[in-house]
Design an enzyme around this catalytic site. Structure first.
Site, PDB file in Angstrom:
ATOM      1  N   ASP A 132      45.018   6.649  27.757  1.00 18.14           N
ATOM      2  CA  ASP A 132      44.229   6.549  28.769  1.00 18.14           C
ATOM      3  C   ASP A 132      44.624   5.337  29.624  1.00 18.14           C
ATOM      4  O   ASP A 132      44.696   5.233  30.861  1.00 18.14           O
ATOM      5  CB  ASP A 132      42.907   6.592  28.394  1.00 18.14           C
ATOM      6  CG  ASP A 132      42.740   7.988  27.503  1.00 18.14           C
ATOM      7  OD1 ASP A 132      42.618   9.017  27.881  1.00 18.14           O
ATOM      8  OD2 ASP A 132      42.346   7.650  26.373  1.00 18.14           O
ATOM      9  N   HIS A 186      37.479   9.005  24.113  1.00 19.38           N
ATOM     10  CA  HIS A 186      38.718   9.552  24.467  1.00 19.38           C
ATOM     11  C   HIS A 186      38.504  11.034  24.826  1.00 19.38           C
ATOM     12  O   HIS A 186      38.604  12.051  24.419  1.00 19.38           O
ATOM     13  CB  HIS A 186      39.945   9.621  23.404  1.00 19.38           C
ATOM     14  CG  HIS A 186      41.049  10.282  23.628  1.00 19.38           C
ATOM     15  ND1 HIS A 186      41.634  10.055  24.853  1.00 19.38           N
ATOM     16  CD2 HIS A 186      41.463  11.411  23.407  1.00 19.38           C
ATOM     17  CE1 HIS A 186      42.807  11.008  24.864  1.00 19.38           C
ATOM     18  NE2 HIS A 186      42.575  11.753  24.035  1.00 19.38           N
TER      19      HIS A 186
HETATM   20  P1  NAX Z   1      50.610  19.647  16.854  1.00 21.67           P
HETATM   21  O1  NAX Z   1      49.699  20.803  16.498  1.00 21.67           O
HETATM   22  O2  NAX Z   1      52.237  19.893  17.461  1.00 21.67           O
HETATM   23  O3  NAX Z   1      50.953  18.762  15.591  1.00 21.67           O
HETATM   24  C1  NAX Z   1      49.757  18.620  14.729  1.00 21.67           C
HETATM   25  C2  NAX Z   1      50.455  18.580  13.307  1.00 21.67           C
HETATM   26  O4  NAX Z   1      49.316  18.129  12.544  1.00 21.67           O
HETATM   27  C3  NAX Z   1      50.892  20.058  12.843  1.00 21.67           C
HETATM   28  O5  NAX Z   1      52.157  19.965  12.461  1.00 21.67           O
HETATM   29  C4  NAX Z   1      50.025  20.486  11.689  1.00 21.67           C
HETATM   30  O6  NAX Z   1      50.359  21.171  10.648  1.00 21.67           O
HETATM   31  C5  NAX Z   1      49.489  18.939  11.179  1.00 21.67           C
HETATM   32  N1  NAX Z   1      48.167  18.975  10.588  1.00 21.67           N
HETATM   33  C6  NAX Z   1      47.002  19.785  10.592  1.00 21.67           C
HETATM   34  N2  NAX Z   1      46.327  19.678   9.566  1.00 21.67           N
HETATM   35  C7  NAX Z   1      46.868  18.532   8.888  1.00 21.67           C
HETATM   36  C8  NAX Z   1      46.353  17.970   7.640  1.00 21.67           C
HETATM   37  N3  NAX Z   1      45.080  18.262   7.134  1.00 21.67           N
HETATM   38  N4  NAX Z   1      47.166  16.974   7.191  1.00 21.67           N
HETATM   39  C9  NAX Z   1      48.490  16.756   7.660  1.00 21.67           C
HETATM   40  N5  NAX Z   1      48.944  17.542   8.540  1.00 21.67           N
HETATM   41  C10 NAX Z   1      47.816  18.424   9.542  1.00 21.67           C
HETATM   42  O7  NAX Z   1      49.913  18.585  17.958  1.00 21.67           O
HETATM   43  P2  NAX Z   1      50.164  17.200  18.519  1.00 21.67           P
HETATM   44  O8  NAX Z   1      50.617  17.861  19.982  1.00 21.67           O
HETATM   45  O9  NAX Z   1      51.211  16.550  17.774  1.00 21.67           O
HETATM   46  O10 NAX Z   1      48.818  16.733  18.671  1.00 21.67           O
HETATM   47  C11 NAX Z   1      48.270  15.948  17.625  1.00 21.67           C
HETATM   48  C12 NAX Z   1      46.662  15.746  17.923  1.00 21.67           C
HETATM   49  O11 NAX Z   1      46.722  14.410  18.835  1.00 21.67           O
HETATM   50  C13 NAX Z   1      45.781  16.767  18.297  1.00 21.67           C
HETATM   51  O12 NAX Z   1      44.801  16.854  17.693  1.00 21.67           O
HETATM   52  C14 NAX Z   1      45.877  16.501  19.819  1.00 21.67           C
HETATM   53  O13 NAX Z   1      44.636  16.741  20.602  1.00 21.67           O
HETATM   54  C15 NAX Z   1      45.940  14.812  19.711  1.00 21.67           C
HETATM   55  N6  NAX Z   1      46.144  14.086  20.949  1.00 21.67           N
HETATM   56  C16 NAX Z   1      45.499  12.742  21.073  1.00 21.67           C
HETATM   57  C17 NAX Z   1      45.620  11.941  21.997  1.00 21.67           C
HETATM   58  C18 NAX Z   1      44.893  10.645  22.308  1.00 21.67           C
HETATM   59  O14 NAX Z   1      45.044  10.036  23.252  1.00 21.67           O
HETATM   60  N7  NAX Z   1      44.129  10.321  21.433  1.00 21.67           N
HETATM   61  C19 NAX Z   1      46.660  12.360  23.203  1.00 21.67           C
HETATM   62  C20 NAX Z   1      47.648  13.662  23.005  1.00 21.67           C
HETATM   63  C21 NAX Z   1      47.008  14.617  21.877  1.00 21.67           C
HETATM   64  O15 NAX Z   1      46.185  15.512  22.774  1.00 21.67           O
END
Ligand code: NAX
Length: 325
Positions: A159, A187
């Site tokens: 952000d 956020h």
């Molecule tokens: P993806 O769905 O591509 O990757 C997430 C990965 O986490 C998957 O491979 C899944 O299998 C794994 N996962 C799920 N549960 C798990 C657990 N208990 N232990 C270990 N791994 C686990 O998502 P991605 O685009 O990489 O985003 C990840 C997270 O970042 C999401 O929650 C997303 O909303 C968040 N974001 C946060 C941002 C921020 O500024 N704070 C911005 C970007 C993003 O939106």
């Protein structure tokens, strides 16, 4: 060369990690004199995909990477780690309410917090990226009573960087001319990007930036940027999120530049009228491996209302997961 440190990254096979791991491995986060062991955590169904990521990391032959551990056990992933980037999270599914998302993620972050409490290095620094990042960070913190509560932070840097980019484009100045932008609150779409204390080329931003553009365009653009990227790209921000995670950790460890500050989601301590009990974004200085809230900023009425609104949302999120705290 420094002593090797363990860096844990959860969600290692996800899209943000694909933008993140290679940069950590190249030394962009902790420096090119810091050897690392990567501990990558995934859920069992993603272990094959994680093996593919590991093979690519190996094929880069990064000199700083001394080992790569891939696991679906949080106890293995967090063992002796001094840095943890909690990216893995449950995405919002069809028909899922925000409340359901909070609950689904609460159990993940509670388990990860407990595991860190058991096995992580006592000086661990934790960055929560997985959404809802601030409340997930709070849950992890509360699940790890033997670790310094201040070690748990949430990512607001994307952000912050988005705000910098908007101002640079509007004022037609290089990014390096902009300092002291602040993101306050959660956020989420209630976050408050503030230019009240910002400088553009050393001049108060209020003298350079059109105030109606700031209030009517910049604030909503930064607040809604994540959704706009999904709309345009068909997928959520990944490389920019990875970049922000690197920036967050690097500045925490190595310090913010002289005369400037950054924004981090950190435990509220009553500063600026935000009572204790949530992970709230504040403007912070980092030095000697620590962050401190920038003191003594004037908060005008416009800012007060915006900060209060976002903080109220943080307390509502907290109430929704209270049973796990
Ligand atoms: P993806 O769905 O591509 O990757 C997430 C990965 O986490 C998957 O491979 C899944 O299998 C794994 N996962 C799920 N549960 C798990 C657990 N208990 N232990 C270990 N791994 C686990 O998502 P991605 O685009 O990489 O985003 C990840 C997270 O970042 C999401 O929650 C997303 O909303 C968040 N974001 C946060 C941002 C921020 O500024 N704070 C911005 C970007 C993003 O939106």
């Amino acid at each position: 060369m420094k002593k090797t440190v363990c860096v844990a990254v959860t969600g290692g096979a996800g899209q943000i990690s694909y933008g993140l791991l290679f940069r950590i491995a190249a030394g962009e986060m902790l420096g090119t004199n810091q050897p690392i062991i990567l501990h990558l955590l995934e859920i069992p169904s993603m272990m094959d995909a994680l093996t593919g990521v590991r093979m690519e990391l190996e094929d880069c032959a990064f000199p700083l990477v001394h080992d790569i551990v891939c696991t679906d056990s949080p106890q293995v992933a967090f063992r002796d780690c001094e840095y943890a980037l909690l990216v893995g999270a449950r995405p919002r599914g069809k028909g899922m309410e925000r409340k359901d998302l909070l609950q689904a993620n609460a159990s993940i972050f509670s388990a990860h917090g407990k595991a860190m409490n058991e096995v992580a290095a006592r000086n661990i620094r934790v960055l929560v990226v997985g959404n809802p990042a601030n409340t997930n960070a709070l849950i992890a913190q509360q699940s790890a009573p033997d670790i310094d509560p201040g070690a748990f932070t949430a990512m607001m840097r994307l952000d912050h960087n988005r705000a910098l980019a908007q101002i640079a484009q509007h004022a037609q100045v290089p990014l390096t001319a902009i300092q002291r932008v602040s993101i306050w609150g959660n956020h989420s779409a209630t976050q408050y990007p503030s230019i009240s204390h910002a400088l553009v080329g050393g001049t108060a931003a209020s003298e350079v930036v059109d105030i109606s553009w700031y209030r009517n365009e910049m604030i909503p653009t930064v607040q809604q940027r994540g959704a706009a990227i999904i709309q345009a790209r068909g997928a959520s921000s990944a490389a920019s999120a990875a970049n922000a995670a690197i920036d967050h950790m690097r500045d925490w460890v190595m310090g913010t530049p002289e005369g400037d500050w950054t924004s981090m989601g950190i435990p509220s301590n009553g500063s600026y009228g935000v009572r204790e009990g949530v992970i709230c974004s504040y403007p912070v200085h980092c030095a000697d491996g620590r962050y401190t809230i920038v003191p003594d900023l004037d908060i005008d009425e416009f800012s007060r209302n915006k900060i209060d609104l976002s903080v109220q949302e943080l307390f509502e999120e907290r109430a929704a997961v209270e049973s796990l705290l």
